[in-house]
Each structure stands twice: as C-alpha cells, then as structure tokens.
Write a protein that holds these residues in place. Structure first.
Motif, PDB file in Angstrom:
ATOM      1  N   VAL A  92     -56.117 -57.158 -28.798  1.00 39.69           N
ATOM      2  CA  VAL A  92     -55.953 -56.124 -27.763  1.00 39.69           C
ATOM      3  C   VAL A  92     -57.308 -55.510 -27.410  1.00 39.69           C
ATOM      4  O   VAL A  92     -57.593 -55.253 -26.236  1.00 39.69           O
ATOM      5  CB  VAL A  92     -54.964 -55.047 -28.238  1.00 39.69           C
ATOM      6  CG1 VAL A  92     -54.839 -53.936 -27.193  1.00 39.69           C
ATOM      7  CG2 VAL A  92     -53.604 -55.660 -28.511  1.00 39.69           C
ATOM      8  N   ALA A  96     -59.140 -55.575 -23.857  1.00 41.52           N
ATOM      9  CA  ALA A  96     -59.614 -54.360 -23.191  1.00 41.52           C
ATOM     10  C   ALA A  96     -61.088 -54.487 -22.819  1.00 41.52           C
ATOM     11  O   ALA A  96     -61.507 -54.006 -21.756  1.00 41.52           O
ATOM     12  CB  ALA A  96     -59.396 -53.149 -24.100  1.00 41.52           C
ATOM     13  N   GLY A 267     -52.333 -48.595 -18.954  1.00 36.34           N
ATOM     14  CA  GLY A 267     -52.791 -49.792 -19.657  1.00 36.34           C
ATOM     15  C   GLY A 267     -51.904 -51.000 -19.480  1.00 36.34           C
ATOM     16  O   GLY A 267     -52.294 -52.115 -19.879  1.00 36.34           O
ATOM     17  N   ASN A 271     -50.823 -54.684 -21.671  1.00 35.54           N
ATOM     18  CA  ASN A 271     -52.232 -54.325 -21.916  1.00 35.54           C
ATOM     19  C   ASN A 271     -53.187 -54.966 -20.915  1.00 35.54           C
ATOM     20  O   ASN A 271     -54.390 -55.037 -21.175  1.00 35.54           O
ATOM     21  CB  ASN A 271     -52.645 -54.735 -23.340  1.00 35.54           C
ATOM     22  CG  ASN A 271     -51.811 -54.065 -24.404  1.00 35.54           C
ATOM     23  OD1 ASN A 271     -51.584 -52.860 -24.364  1.00 35.54           O
ATOM     24  ND2 ASN A 271     -51.326 -54.854 -25.366  1.00 35.54           N
ATOM     25  N   HIS A 274     -55.641 -52.226 -19.660  1.00 40.06           N
ATOM     26  CA  HIS A 274     -56.271 -51.332 -20.634  1.00 40.06           C
ATOM     27  C   HIS A 274     -57.785 -51.485 -20.569  1.00 40.06           C
ATOM     28  O   HIS A 274     -58.313 -52.597 -20.677  1.00 40.06           O
ATOM     29  CB  HIS A 274     -55.796 -51.652 -22.053  1.00 40.06           C
ATOM     30  CG  HIS A 274     -54.887 -50.616 -22.623  1.00 40.06           C
ATOM     31  ND1 HIS A 274     -55.090 -49.251 -22.459  1.00 40.06           N
ATOM     32  CD2 HIS A 274     -53.755 -50.724 -23.365  1.00 40.06           C
ATOM     33  CE1 HIS A 274     -54.121 -48.588 -23.070  1.00 40.06           C
ATOM     34  NE2 HIS A 274     -53.303 -49.455 -23.621  1.00 40.06           N
ATOM     35  N   LEU A 279     -57.822 -47.427 -24.070  1.00 41.94           N
ATOM     36  CA  LEU A 279     -57.385 -47.923 -25.366  1.00 41.94           C
ATOM     37  C   LEU A 279     -57.857 -47.002 -26.496  1.00 41.94           C
ATOM     38  O   LEU A 279     -57.112 -46.763 -27.460  1.00 41.94           O
ATOM     39  CB  LEU A 279     -57.910 -49.340 -25.590  1.00 41.94           C
ATOM     40  CG  LEU A 279     -57.477 -50.013 -26.900  1.00 41.94           C
ATOM     41  CD1 LEU A 279     -55.960 -50.177 -26.937  1.00 41.94           C
ATOM     42  CD2 LEU A 279     -58.170 -51.367 -27.076  1.00 41.94           C
TER      43      LEU A 279
END
Length: 326
Positions: A92, A96, A267, A271, A274, A279
């Motif tokens: 993640v 991001a 986000g 995601n 994001h 984040l």
C-alpha cells in the motif's frame, strides 16, 4: 599650580593635559535603537518564535516518532529503522508512492502548460482584460473543501453532469464511473488539482511577462522573427527564473496535497488515489499507528528537498540574468 578645569564644546573637561569625557553614556534602549543588527533581529524574533513552535518543533517531533513504535495513547520506544523497513515492503505504501509521483508529475506538467498559455493570452490587449484577470483567480481562492465537494458531484456515478452531457450528445451510452474505477479516479483527481492550480501558475507567470521589455519584441520583429522564435528566444529565456520558482512551489503544493484527495476519494477506490500525505494521516490518526504515519511523512522529505535543490541549481545556472558571471 593646577589649571582650572574648563568645559569644552565637545562635552569634555580639560584638567591639565588630560581630557575626561563627562557626557552620559547612552542607555541600553538607545543603543538597541541605533544598532541595525539588533533592530533587525528584534523584528525577526516573533516570526522566528512562531516558526520554531509551529514548524520546527512539529517537524522534529514527527521525525522522532518515525523511529519509535508510538501508538495513540502510548509514548513508544526507540525502534530505529524498523518502521521504514516495514514500509519499504508494504504494497500500500509503494502504491501511494507511485500515486504521489504520478499525480505530481502529470498535474504539474498540465498546470505549467495551461498556465503558461493562459498567461500569454492575458498578457495581450484584450477587451475586459482586468475582468478576465480577476475571474482567473476564482479557482485558486475558493476553499479546497468546497471545490472538492463540487467535483464530487461532477464526478458522481449517477448524477455526473459530464456523463449527462455526453449521453445527451450520443457520445456514450452509459454513465462513466469516474471515482469507482482506479485509473478513472486517478485522472479525475488530477483534473481537479489542475483546475485549482492553473490560476496560481498563470498569474505568477503573467507577472513575469509584465517585466519583459517590449523593445525586445520590437527589435526581433524588425529582424524578421516569427512569434514562435520570439517565444523561444526571448520570452522563455527571460521567464525561466520565474518558471523555476513557480514550478517549485507548484510541485511542493501538489506533492503534499491532502484536502482535495481526502474530501474527494479518501484514498479510494482500492487505495488507487492514496497519496503519501493521505496515507500518513490514515495510518496515524484513524489507524492509531502514530509511528507508522510519521515514518511515511518523513519519507516525503527527500523528495521535497530534491525538488527544492533542482530549482536552486537551475536558478544558479541562469545567474547571468541577474548580473552574475555564470
């Protein structure tokens, strides 16, 4: 036999061959008022205190938290680079980072191209010129949260004005899911950020265009230069220091964008939108992992420093325009 003391016009008493200064010494306040350095530091002190309290201290505290295992409600212990080692392998966080770089690069290029074009248009003699220059600033002065809510409606899957117009024109047969599809959401947020950022770039570059003497264009026109040649060899070189400064701020604002993304998509989806800033907030505040969120925010610092240094060295190479030797 000693001579009688006599007071001279300079404020001294002559006793024999020795002169003694009897003028009163200036007080501390008078010396402070007469000292340019002391006066300058005194004027800078309030701003320095504010920066120290509201910028330096939070920045230092955030960096410190990134090297601890602090949680909400718990101070935490020093863990070194464990947070950063975890984040480097976190999918993640890497997503991001990609979103942030993609978002910043595309939005900054679009804002520069469109802002420069708009500045060139506003620099010409147009009817209602002052009115148009004032209207251009509206997207910039509207609060970010309000503009994000407006774009939320524009990009809504059921009530989008864009989808409604395209279906009425027969260009599409179903409404576009702007914020439900990952790539559509990325491009939609970039469009919203570009709309907000164009006025800042345009007005700043317009101010730079106003400083270029018309005599350069008149002389080049006599020599047979085309409008493109004038832009390439006169406008762009003379405007490059302004471009460097404006684009540095534009990149910094875009890279650290939070409000627009958080209000528009939070986000999502999956995601896909994001950014590092959103984040970091999500992990630290709603998620309770203060150390992890602080570490993500700390990871943004090298990228911001790189943008600043790129602009600095770019300006140094154009020092000849300010009378330098380079």
């Amino acid at each position: 036999m000693a001579a009688d003391p006599k007071l001279s016009a300079a404020g001294t008493v002559r006793a024999g061959m020795r002169a003694v200064d009897v003028r009163p010494r200036p007080g501390l306040l008078q010396r402070w008022q007469n000292s340019r350095n002391a006066l300058g530091w005194s004027f800078m002190l309030p701003a320095a205190v504010l920066l120290l309290l509201f910028l330096t201290y939070p920045l230092g505290l955030g960096v410190w938290l990134g090297f601890t295992d602090a949680k909400v409600g718990r101070a935490g212990q020093w863990v070194g680079l464990e947070n950063f080692e975890f984040l480097v392998g976190d999918s993640v966080t890497l997503l991001a980072l990609f979103n942030t770089l993609f978002y910043t690069a595309v939005a900054s290029v679009l804002k520069f191209v469109l802002g420069l074009w708009l500045a060139l248009m506003l620099n010409k003699r147009l009817p209602f010129q002052s009115f148009f220059r004032a209207v251009v600033l509206l997207p910039w002065i509207v609060p970010t949260a309000l503009s994000a809510i407006a774009f939320w409606w524009i990009f809504d899957a059921q009530f989008s004005i864009i989808s409604w117009a395209l279906t009425r024109l027969g260009l599409i047969d179903h409404y576009i899911d702007f914020l439900g599809n990952p790539w559509n959401a990325r491009l939609s947020t970039i469009a919203a950020n570009t709309w907000r950022g164009i006025p800042f770039v345009a007005i700043s570059l317009l101010a730079g265009l106003q400083t270029i003497s018309p005599s350069y264009y008149e002389a080049s026109a006599i020599d047979g230069a085309t409008p493109w040649q004038q832009f390439r060899h006169i406008t762009l070189p003379l405007l490059s220091p302004i471009i460097a400064v404006v684009m540095t701020f534009s990149v910094l604002f875009t890279f650290t964008d939070f409000q627009l993304i958080y209000v528009l998509t939070r986000g999502g989806p999956l995601n896909a939108t994001h950014l590092m800033a959103t984040l970091a907030f999500q992990r630290a505040i709603p998620g309770g992992a203060l150390a992890e969120g602080a570490a993500i925010a700390t990871m943004m610092v090298p990228f911001l420093l790189a943008a600043i240094m790129f602009s600095y060295f770019g300006l140094q190479r154009r020092a000849w325009q300010q009378g330098g030797d380079k």
